[in-house]
Design a protein around this motif. Structure first.
Motif, PDB file in Angstrom:
ATOM      1  N   TYR A 117       1.789  -7.208   8.101  1.00 28.92           N
ATOM      2  CA  TYR A 117       1.970  -7.173   6.658  1.00 28.92           C
ATOM      3  C   TYR A 117       1.168  -6.030   6.045  1.00 28.92           C
ATOM      4  O   TYR A 117       1.673  -5.294   5.189  1.00 28.92           O
ATOM      5  CB  TYR A 117       1.540  -8.508   6.032  1.00 28.92           C
ATOM      6  CG  TYR A 117       1.440  -8.448   4.532  1.00 28.92           C
ATOM      7  CD1 TYR A 117       2.582  -8.456   3.739  1.00 28.92           C
ATOM      8  CD2 TYR A 117       0.203  -8.356   3.894  1.00 28.92           C
ATOM      9  CE1 TYR A 117       2.499  -8.376   2.357  1.00 28.92           C
ATOM     10  CE2 TYR A 117       0.105  -8.269   2.520  1.00 28.92           C
ATOM     11  CZ  TYR A 117       1.255  -8.286   1.757  1.00 28.92           C
ATOM     12  OH  TYR A 117       1.160  -8.201   0.392  1.00 28.92           O
ATOM     13  N   MET A 118      -0.077  -5.839   6.471  1.00 32.00           N
ATOM     14  CA  MET A 118      -0.922  -4.790   5.895  1.00 32.00           C
ATOM     15  C   MET A 118      -0.394  -3.399   6.251  1.00 32.00           C
ATOM     16  O   MET A 118      -0.505  -2.472   5.452  1.00 32.00           O
ATOM     17  CB  MET A 118      -2.375  -4.957   6.357  1.00 32.00           C
ATOM     18  CG  MET A 118      -3.038  -6.228   5.857  1.00 32.00           C
ATOM     19  SD  MET A 118      -2.855  -6.545   4.090  1.00 32.00           S
ATOM     20  CE  MET A 118      -3.912  -5.303   3.402  1.00 32.00           C
ATOM     21  N   VAL A 119       0.199  -3.250   7.423  1.00 39.93           N
ATOM     22  CA  VAL A 119       0.824  -1.976   7.781  1.00 39.93           C
ATOM     23  C   VAL A 119       2.024  -1.721   6.863  1.00 39.93           C
ATOM     24  O   VAL A 119       2.233  -0.605   6.396  1.00 39.93           O
ATOM     25  CB  VAL A 119       1.236  -1.960   9.277  1.00 39.93           C
ATOM     26  CG1 VAL A 119       2.142  -0.792   9.594  1.00 39.93           C
ATOM     27  CG2 VAL A 119      -0.007  -1.930  10.149  1.00 39.93           C
ATOM     28  N   SER A 120       2.796  -2.787   6.570  1.00 43.74           N
ATOM     29  CA  SER A 120       3.989  -2.623   5.730  1.00 43.74           C
ATOM     30  C   SER A 120       3.644  -2.259   4.285  1.00 43.74           C
ATOM     31  O   SER A 120       4.439  -1.625   3.608  1.00 43.74           O
ATOM     32  CB  SER A 120       4.845  -3.885   5.759  1.00 43.74           C
ATOM     33  OG  SER A 120       4.202  -4.938   5.058  1.00 43.74           O
ATOM     34  N   VAL A 121       2.448  -2.672   3.803  1.00 43.25           N
ATOM     35  CA  VAL A 121       2.051  -2.320   2.433  1.00 43.25           C
ATOM     36  C   VAL A 121       1.206  -1.054   2.401  1.00 43.25           C
ATOM     37  O   VAL A 121       0.696  -0.682   1.345  1.00 43.25           O
ATOM     38  CB  VAL A 121       1.324  -3.480   1.710  1.00 43.25           C
ATOM     39  CG1 VAL A 121       2.229  -4.670   1.537  1.00 43.25           C
ATOM     40  CG2 VAL A 121       0.043  -3.858   2.417  1.00 43.25           C
ATOM     41  N   GLY A 122       1.056  -0.392   3.532  1.00 45.33           N
ATOM     42  CA  GLY A 122       0.365   0.893   3.568  1.00 45.33           C
ATOM     43  C   GLY A 122      -1.136   0.838   3.736  1.00 45.33           C
ATOM     44  O   GLY A 122      -1.831   1.800   3.444  1.00 45.33           O
ATOM     45  N   LYS A 123      -1.667  -0.288   4.224  1.00 47.20           N
ATOM     46  CA  LYS A 123      -3.106  -0.396   4.473  1.00 47.20           C
ATOM     47  C   LYS A 123      -3.334  -0.880   5.907  1.00 47.20           C
ATOM     48  O   LYS A 123      -3.747  -2.014   6.137  1.00 47.20           O
ATOM     49  CB  LYS A 123      -3.748  -1.358   3.485  1.00 47.20           C
ATOM     50  CG  LYS A 123      -3.684  -0.878   2.056  1.00 47.20           C
ATOM     51  CD  LYS A 123      -4.498  -1.770   1.157  1.00 47.20           C
ATOM     52  CE  LYS A 123      -4.479  -1.197  -0.253  1.00 47.20           C
ATOM     53  NZ  LYS A 123      -5.328  -1.928  -1.149  1.00 47.20           N
ATOM     54  N   PRO A 124      -3.084  -0.002   6.876  1.00 44.20           N
ATOM     55  CA  PRO A 124      -3.162  -0.439   8.277  1.00 44.20           C
ATOM     56  C   PRO A 124      -4.567  -0.787   8.757  1.00 44.20           C
ATOM     57  O   PRO A 124      -4.715  -1.489   9.740  1.00 44.20           O
ATOM     58  CB  PRO A 124      -2.605   0.757   9.054  1.00 44.20           C
ATOM     59  CG  PRO A 124      -2.825   1.920   8.159  1.00 44.20           C
ATOM     60  CD  PRO A 124      -2.715   1.397   6.750  1.00 44.20           C
TER      61      PRO A 124
END
Length: 175
Positions: A117-124
């Motif tokens: 989820y965090m990768v999908s919102v741009g905060k990997p």
């Protein structure tokens, strides 16, 4: 000169002590005490505290609820977990047991889901935040076991909190 006037002198023997055995025993004793000293050190988990020793809990308004995963420890090795905030849970609370097919599997799954989820919102680089809440009825071994699970799952951000919200108290009271 006759033989009777001469004194019979005993021959002086050269007395020499061989210290080889003593040196060997000394080295063995040194090694023994070094090993015993190393093995007798207490073993424990590392607990990182702030530099000043004060633990300050503040509002978590800046943290996305999607990153939060709460683990409630209760009596009889019972574990209840939920994602997000209990007032507005992302999914309903679940009950688990300790072990690789119980809480460990769930922690790995949650870590993976939150990371995706965090990768999908741009905060990997942002990952899961686990809040561990042992109840007064849970035992110390449960806390140690859940901390072991955090180490196994390589969860870097977790907190141990001993305060319950009213919703969490109701959740623990319901069997």
């Amino acid at each position: 000169m006759n033989n009777s006037s001469q004194k019979v002198r005993s021959k002086k023997l050269n007395t020499r002590v061989d210290l080889t055995a003593m040196v060997s025993v000394s080295f063995l004793l040194i090694i023994f005490f070094m090993v015993v000293g190393e093995l007798s050190k207490p073993k424990g988990a590392n607990l990182d505290l702030p530099d000043n020793g004060n633990i300050v809990c503040g509002p978590i308004g800046h943290i996305k609820p999607n990153r939060l995963y709460t683990i409630l420890l209760d009596e009889n090795n019972r574990i209840i977990t939920y994602s997000g905030i209990l007032s507005f849970p992302i999914e309903i609370p679940k009950k688990f047991e300790f072990g690789k097919n119980g809480i460990r599997e769930e922690v790995f799954l949650k870590k993976k889901q939150i990371q995706e989820y965090m990768v999908s919102v741009g905060k990997p680089k942002s990952g899961i935040i686990v809040v561990i809440k042992p109840s007064s009825k849970s035992n110390f071994q449960n806390l140690v076991d859940i901390l072991d699970e955090m180490a196994i799952a390589k969860i870097n951000t977790y907190s141990i909190v001993n305060e319950y919200t009213s919703e969490e108290s109701k959740l623990l009271a319901s069997k």
